[in-house]
Design a protein around this motif. Structure first.
Motif, PDB file in Angstrom:
ATOM      1  N   THR A   1      10.285  -5.338 139.119  1.00 39.81           N
ATOM      2  CA  THR A   1      10.296  -5.683 137.694  1.00 39.81           C
ATOM      3  C   THR A   1      10.899  -7.066 137.548  1.00 39.81           C
ATOM      4  OG1 THR A   1      12.460  -4.691 137.377  1.00 39.81           O
ATOM      5  CG2 THR A   1      10.564  -3.340 136.811  1.00 39.81           C
ATOM      6  N   THR A   2      10.482  -7.734 136.508  1.00 40.16           N
ATOM      7  CA  THR A   2      11.096  -9.016 136.189  1.00 40.16           C
ATOM      8  C   THR A   2      11.033  -9.216 134.694  1.00 40.16           C
ATOM      9  OG1 THR A   2      11.098 -11.383 136.596  1.00 40.16           O
ATOM     10  CG2 THR A   2       8.959 -10.345 136.497  1.00 40.16           C
ATOM     11  N   GLN A   3      11.926 -10.059 134.217  1.00 41.37           N
ATOM     12  CA  GLN A   3      12.013 -10.312 132.791  1.00 41.37           C
ATOM     13  C   GLN A   3      10.874 -11.203 132.309  1.00 41.37           C
ATOM     14  OE1 GLN A   3      15.375  -9.378 131.683  1.00 41.37           O
ATOM     15  NE2 GLN A   3      14.608  -9.393 129.601  1.00 41.37           N
TER      16      GLN A   3
ATOM     17  N   HIS B   1      17.815 -16.093 124.215  1.00 38.36           N
ATOM     18  CA  HIS B   1      16.593 -15.289 124.386  1.00 38.36           C
ATOM     19  C   HIS B   1      16.271 -14.445 123.165  1.00 38.36           C
ATOM     20  CE1 HIS B   1      15.395 -16.064 128.558  1.00 38.36           C
ATOM     21  NE2 HIS B   1      16.661 -16.377 128.714  1.00 38.36           N
TER      22      HIS B   1
ATOM     23  N   MET C   1       6.228 -10.700 120.334  1.00 34.65           N
ATOM     24  CA  MET C   1       5.854 -11.673 121.333  1.00 34.65           C
ATOM     25  C   MET C   1       5.433 -10.929 122.595  1.00 34.65           C
ATOM     26  SD  MET C   1       7.954 -14.928 122.668  1.00 34.65           S
ATOM     27  CE  MET C   1       8.818 -14.337 124.106  1.00 34.65           C
TER      28      MET C   1
ATOM     29  N   ASN D   1       8.692 -23.068 122.808  1.00 35.55           N
ATOM     30  CA  ASN D   1       8.285 -22.801 121.438  1.00 35.55           C
ATOM     31  C   ASN D   1       7.086 -21.852 121.429  1.00 35.55           C
ATOM     32  OD1 ASN D   1       7.651 -22.874 118.767  1.00 35.55           O
ATOM     33  ND2 ASN D   1       7.750 -25.107 118.579  1.00 35.55           N
ATOM     34  N   ILE D   2       7.370 -20.587 121.159  1.00 36.11           N
ATOM     35  CA  ILE D   2       6.313 -19.578 121.105  1.00 36.11           C
ATOM     36  C   ILE D   2       6.203 -19.133 119.651  1.00 36.11           C
ATOM     37  CG2 ILE D   2       5.481 -17.385 122.035  1.00 36.11           C
ATOM     38  CD1 ILE D   2       6.083 -19.398 124.248  1.00 36.11           C
ATOM     39  N   PHE D   3       5.031 -19.265 119.094  1.00 35.10           N
ATOM     40  CA  PHE D   3       4.880 -18.988 117.669  1.00 35.10           C
ATOM     41  C   PHE D   3       4.018 -17.742 117.463  1.00 35.10           C
ATOM     42  CE2 PHE D   3       2.853 -19.672 113.502  1.00 35.10           C
ATOM     43  CZ  PHE D   3       3.990 -19.874 112.729  1.00 35.10           C
TER      44      PHE D   3
ATOM     45  N   ARG E   1      17.135  -4.412 133.804  1.00 38.45           N
ATOM     46  CA  ARG E   1      18.231  -5.367 133.634  1.00 38.45           C
ATOM     47  C   ARG E   1      18.767  -5.384 132.204  1.00 38.45           C
ATOM     48  NH1 ARG E   1      15.647  -6.999 137.679  1.00 38.45           N
ATOM     49  NH2 ARG E   1      16.738  -7.835 139.475  1.00 38.45           N
TER      50      ARG E   1
ATOM     51  N   GLN F   1       4.983  -9.945 126.408  1.00 27.14           N
ATOM     52  CA  GLN F   1       5.872 -10.203 127.534  1.00 27.14           C
ATOM     53  C   GLN F   1       5.339 -11.328 128.429  1.00 27.14           C
ATOM     54  OE1 GLN F   1       6.981  -6.836 129.973  1.00 27.14           O
ATOM     55  NE2 GLN F   1       8.831  -7.862 130.661  1.00 27.14           N
TER      56      GLN F   1
ATOM     57  N   SER G   1      10.059 -16.211 129.048  1.00 25.96           N
ATOM     58  CA  SER G   1      10.341 -17.251 130.042  1.00 25.96           C
ATOM     59  C   SER G   1      11.825 -17.298 130.381  1.00 25.96           C
ATOM     60  CB  SER G   1       9.908 -18.598 129.471  1.00 25.96           C
ATOM     61  OG  SER G   1      10.488 -18.764 128.192  1.00 25.96           O
ATOM     62  N   SER G   2      12.171 -18.106 131.400  1.00 29.81           N
ATOM     63  CA  SER G   2      13.589 -18.243 131.769  1.00 29.81           C
ATOM     64  C   SER G   2      14.316 -19.160 130.799  1.00 29.81           C
ATOM     65  CB  SER G   2      13.733 -18.829 133.165  1.00 29.81           C
ATOM     66  OG  SER G   2      13.173 -17.973 134.098  1.00 29.81           O
TER      67      SER G   2
ATOM     68  N   GLU H   1       3.066  -3.990 131.493  1.00 33.70           N
ATOM     69  CA  GLU H   1       4.168  -4.823 131.972  1.00 33.70           C
ATOM     70  C   GLU H   1       3.809  -5.492 133.308  1.00 33.70           C
ATOM     71  OE1 GLU H   1       8.646  -3.836 131.457  1.00 33.70           O
ATOM     72  OE2 GLU H   1       8.081  -3.003 133.390  1.00 33.70           O
TER      73      GLU H   1
ATOM     74  N   ASN I   1      13.227 -16.864 118.883  1.00 31.52           N
ATOM     75  CA  ASN I   1      11.988 -17.643 118.946  1.00 31.52           C
ATOM     76  C   ASN I   1      11.337 -17.548 117.571  1.00 31.52           C
ATOM     77  OD1 ASN I   1      10.254 -15.254 118.858  1.00 31.52           O
ATOM     78  ND2 ASN I   1      10.966 -14.888 120.951  1.00 31.52           N
ATOM     79  N   ALA I   2      10.216 -18.217 117.402  1.00 33.44           N
ATOM     80  CA  ALA I   2       9.601 -18.264 116.068  1.00 33.44           C
ATOM     81  C   ALA I   2       9.332 -16.858 115.530  1.00 33.44           C
ATOM     82  CB  ALA I   2       8.309 -19.069 116.121  1.00 33.44           C
ATOM     83  N   THR I   3       8.889 -15.972 116.398  1.00 33.10           N
ATOM     84  CA  THR I   3       8.531 -14.617 115.970  1.00 33.10           C
ATOM     85  C   THR I   3       9.761 -13.836 115.523  1.00 33.10           C
ATOM     86  OG1 THR I   3       6.891 -14.728 117.709  1.00 33.10           O
ATOM     87  CG2 THR I   3       7.197 -12.603 116.651  1.00 33.10           C
TER      88      THR I   3
ATOM     89  N   ASN J   1      13.499  -4.076 130.538  1.00 30.61           N
ATOM     90  CA  ASN J   1      13.449  -3.489 131.873  1.00 30.61           C
ATOM     91  C   ASN J   1      14.849  -3.084 132.313  1.00 30.61           C
ATOM     92  OD1 ASN J   1      14.783  -5.782 132.987  1.00 30.61           O
ATOM     93  ND2 ASN J   1      12.825  -6.868 133.002  1.00 30.61           N
TER      94      ASN J   1
END
Lengths: 413, 496
Positions: free
Chosen positions: A147-149, B381, A179, A190-192, B374, A181, A185-186, A136, B384-386, B372
């Motif tokens: 920590t961050t998203q 969120h 996917m 498009n993440i495939f 939060r 980490q 993103s905020s 992470e 997505n494609a996955t 996490n």
């Protein structure tokens, strides 16, 4: 047209070719992916050959850095590893002090040809030894007590792509079920994702056709519109990817391993001119607590053969100038071997950067092995310095928008 | 017709929906938002029962979830296992035992996850368990840090048993939850070195929200929570680690305990709106409501001593909850997509990892494994494609029978146990769809849209389905199955 059921074109380019005005398609379909309408309106395809592409290779489980890049001239090394130490005469020597594991012959050739750079002793302050947490930390690229998203690649997209028209072609492609980490993103991009083997999006054509009909049967706004677009983009991308993979003729022999097959798929997508900027592949499992030698040898041999095949394939397709490949692992392993002829979770380790554009064969400083039994290495290069360098020098992005603290650029690319 | 937020004042917004506006659409909306699905039977029952009576029933008292047998056994046997590992000298042997312990721990966690899905799938528990998920997303802990499934189970049971009372009491109970103590390292906090982790999350994520406290408040509050420890029995307060000195928190000075700090939190104006705001985000809309609306709800909640059952009942009975702009616009979480699909199809949860926890993981919401502290952000969120591909696959797998020849002994035993308890219907078979085979395509398309979708889709949508059925390529079973699949994969079905 002979086809009774006209299909959407596979790529933007194909679409633009398919009609002189670039607007023909809009006439017969009530719904087309956003990228098509925008491209049609703009009439010009984005430049596709001048983009730099980053390929990340995750060595999951914590790779034993000291048996990968071997300080064979250091007596401490053999004292710490009476059983696991690779004998100096077996090591593939890079210079008088440093060598590679004997299974990494192909990578040593890349190194000699100036296509491989080794960044030594990479880690971060206050290291965490949990696989989960340390992964992470590497993926989110924040201090180990934060920590961050979002991941560093996700923040790169947030900084570079928001406001620009999104495309149906993915910003990033990862191979595997989840996917990474790194890509979180905020704002959505498009993440495939796709598997290392087999067809992408397993379903009969008629099922997909029906789903496509149903998706385009109404026009929606808000979340419904968002879902509609993302689903359609996914289907279009799946079809496109299957088509690309089916037609691809690799010009190098990849290992049959999952990593080899993953990289072959990446090469196919790059060769097809997708707009994708980042690819993410994984190789497991480096968690070698017991009887490490055989397993580690096999893993490094696979890594070496797969990376070399990938690089060679890119060269044969004349794509080598466009691609930089980088490995990472959540941590290295303890310098002293354990009682089970393995190694336990440690801290710093080297990482590899491969490509026609790499500059220095060996960067950073070597690890100081003057440590007590069960003591860990102290890192000398922060991994975020490596990321910042890649972002600035390779991706032409502003690292301060991605990595919170400033890091000085290194000279490997 | 219900009233738009544009025509409601903040005061009117939280008044109860007039009885003459309570109809079938409102019932469906309530069921999908408060629970996981709106099946015909439930809609009929709840509509007749009426809004107030329904909410009184839902938020009067929760049913406890039985402690899963594997978790109980693991807890019982683990001390002996740990002792054995300690006493074993041989490194190789030790390693083997540790691996076995890890496997048992994972098995207990997985079993807990599957049992919880089964429990939450029961319509009688759906509303309470969705609310437990809401609380779990505030009082976040995760399986990686906690490991022991009895601690996860106890934490969840605590949220369930205290979830309807005053929120400050819940927060105090959570500060004593061994899972939380471990997750935020409260057990390492001492007088000499107070750990600020818990105090920070208490203010930021549990009660007030960012910007409503100072770093100094955190430092001082951290001292009040020193001395919290865990032993075999659970929570233990150890006086000698506790900092008994004077602290100044939110401008008040005193020799505060942890509980007293939580009481101080609830003198802060921000505490009145934090939970209502979270509730809006989870149940109503990704976009927050205008401040005056949230303030209004916060005021009346504070006047009722932060009682959660009051807040829940007010929220779900309110005119604003039924306002037209909040219908059908929330993206289902993976758990809702999953459980809703099983409920909509009248299916039982199969006790198999690859039919339960694996798809949830692929869709991005693994059981007790948020990204996490939060928790899950949710909304777009999730998509997505996955994750969409994983959702698409889930809609395919509900048609697959279980191949018992390929199950290992454990899985087979679980399956038989579930069957013995009356859960048998694990996939949608030809027999389940047969009643549609002699109906017209137009009837079938209409009927299926009505069954699955919260709102009738466009004419064109139904015509595509009708066409597909009319062609009858490959036979009735195949066509009906494909049509159901397409509906379950459609954008409309992803919304609630």
């Amino acid at each position: 047209m002979n086809d009774p059921c006209p299909r959407l074109p596979l790529t933007r380019r194909e679409f633009l070719r398919s009609s002189a005005s670039g607007l023909g398609l809009l006439a017969f379909s009530g719904f087309v992916p956003a990228f098509l309408t925008r491209a049609a309106a703009a009439q010009v395809p984005a430049a596709e050959r001048d983009r730099s592409i980053l390929v990340l290779v995750q060595l999951a489980g914590g790779n034993d850095g000291l048996n990968t890049v071997i300080p064979f001239a250091d007596d401490h090394y053999y004292n710490l590893r009476p059983k696991l130490g690779i004998p100096a005469n077996k090591v593939i020597r890079l210079d008088d002090l440093t060598g590679l594991h004997p299974a990494m012959g192909k990578m040593s050739e890349l190194w000699k040809d100036g296509k491989l750079s080794i960044v030594q002793n990479v880690g971060y302050p206050n290291p965490n030894r949990s696989h989960f947490r340390s992964t992470e930390i590497w993926e989110t690229a924040v201090d180990s007590d934060q920590t961050t998203q979002t991941g560093w690649i996700g923040r790169y997209f947030d900084a570079e792509c928001s406001g620009k028209p999104s495309s149906s072609e993915p910003n990033a492609v990862h191979i595997g079920d989840e996917m990474p980490q790194s890509c979180q993103s905020s704002v959505p991009h498009n993440i495939f994702g796709m598997p290392a083997n087999g067809s992408v999006g397993k379903a009969a054509d008629r099922e997909i056709d029906l789903l496509e009909d149903v998706i385009e049967a109404s026009s929606n706004s808000g979340n419904a519109g968002y879902l509609q677009h993302t689903l359609m983009d996914t289907i279009v991308t799946q079809r496109q990817v299957n088509d690309v993979l089916g037609k691809y003729k690799p010009l190098a022999k990849y290992p049959g391993s999952s990593l080899g097959q993953s990289l072959q798929r990446v090469a196919a997508l790059i060769a097809a001119g997708l707009e994708t900027r980042v690819y993410f592949v994984r190789q497991g499992s480096y968690d070698t607590h017991a009887n490490q030698s055989g397993r580690h040898q096999q893993l490094l041999g696979d890594l070496s053969a797969a990376l070399a095949a990938f690089q060679f394939d890119l060269e044969r397709h004349k794509l080598q100038d466009q691609v930089l490949t980088m490995t990472f692992s959540e941590f290295g392993r303890r310098p002293s071997e354990n009682a089970s002829i393995g190694t336990d979770h440690g801290t710093a380790a080297p990482l590899f950067v491969m490509g026609a554009g790499v500059k220095n064969p060996l960067v950073g400083t070597r690890p100081d092995l003057n440590v007590k039994k069960n003591q860990d290495l102290t890192y000398t290069t922060d991994f975020r310095q490596v990321y910042s360098t890649v972002l600035k020098n390779w991706m032409q992005a502003d690292p301060s928008k991605v990595i919170e603290r400033p890091f000085k650029s290194m000279n490997f690319v | 017709m219900t009233t738009s937020i544009k025509n409601l004042t903040p005061r009117q917004a939280w008044q109860a929906l007039p009885p003459d506006e309570w109809g079938e659409d409102e019932t469906r909306h309530l069921l999908r938002r408060a629970g996981f699905s709106s099946t015909t039977d439930e809609v009929e029952r709840v509509r007749k029962q009426g809004l107030k009576a329904t909410l009184d029933q839902w938020f009067g008292q929760f049913s406890p979830m039985p402690r899963p047998e594997d978790t109980r056994l693991y807890t019982e046997q683990n001390p002996a296992m740990s002792a054995m590992i300690r006493e074993t000298k041989d490194e190789e042997e030790k390693r083997k035992l540790r691996r076995e312990q890890r496997q048992q721990r994972t098995a207990a966690y997985q079993d807990f996850g599957m049992r919880w899905l089964q429990f939450a799938r029961e319509p009688a528990h759906s509303v309470q368990e969705k609310y437990v998920l809401f609380l779990q997303d505030i009082f976040v802990v995760d399986r990686q840090s906690i490991q022991e499934s009895d601690r996860l189970y106890n934490h969840q049971a605590l949220l369930r048993s205290k979830g309807l009372g005053p929120y400050p009491d819940l927060a105090k109970a959570v500060s004593r939850s061994p899972a939380m103590i471990k997750y935020l390292n409260l057990d390492r906090s001492t007088k000499g070195a107070p750990n600020e982790n818990f105090a920070r999350e208490l203010f930021e994520l549990f009660t007030l929200g960012e910007g409503n406290y100072s770093e100094q408040d955190i430092k001082q509050a951290a001292r009040a929570f020193t001395g919290y420890r865990i032993d075999k029995e659970g929570f233990k307060f150890v006086e000698k680690y506790h900092d008994n000195g004077e602290k100044t928190v939110f401008g008040q000075t005193g020799n505060f305990s942890g509980d007293e700090v939580i009481d101080l939190v609830y003198t802060q104006p921000a505490a009145r709106t934090f939970v209502p705001r979270e509730m809006v985000k989870f149940y109503l809309s990704e976009a927050s409501l205008p401040e005056p609306f949230v303030n209004e709800l916060g005021q009346s909640w504070a006047a009722r001593k932060f009682d959660m059952s009051f807040l829940l009942k007010t929220f779900f009975a309110s005119r604003i909850f039924y306002a037209p702009e909040y219908r059908m616009n929330l993206i289902k979480s993976p758990i809702q997509y999953y459980l809703g699909m099983y409920q909509d199809n009248g299916l039982d949860i199969p006790p198999l990892i690859n039919r339960t926890l694996s798809p949830l993981r692929a869709m991005g919401q693994e059981f007790f494994n948020p990204p996490n502290v939060r928790g899950w952000v949710g909304g777009r969120h999730w998509i997505n494609a996955t994750t969409l591909e994983a959702r698409r696959q889930l809609a395919q797998t509900i048609f697959w029978g279980i191949n018992e020849d390929q199950l290992n002994a454990d899985a087979l035993a679980d399956l038989n146990e579930f069957r013995a308890a009356g859960y048998k219907n694990f996939h949608l078979s030809g027999a389940d769809m047969k009643y549609l085979y002699d109906k017209t395509p137009s009837y079938v398309a209409n009927h299926l849209c009505q069954t699955y979708l919260p709102q009738m889709p466009s004419e064109k949508f139904r015509l595509y389905l009708e066409d597909h059925l009319a062609k009858n390529a490959g036979g009735k079973y195949k066509c009906v199955r494909e049509v159901i699949q397409a509906i379950l994969q459609s954008p409309q079905y992803q919304l609630c």
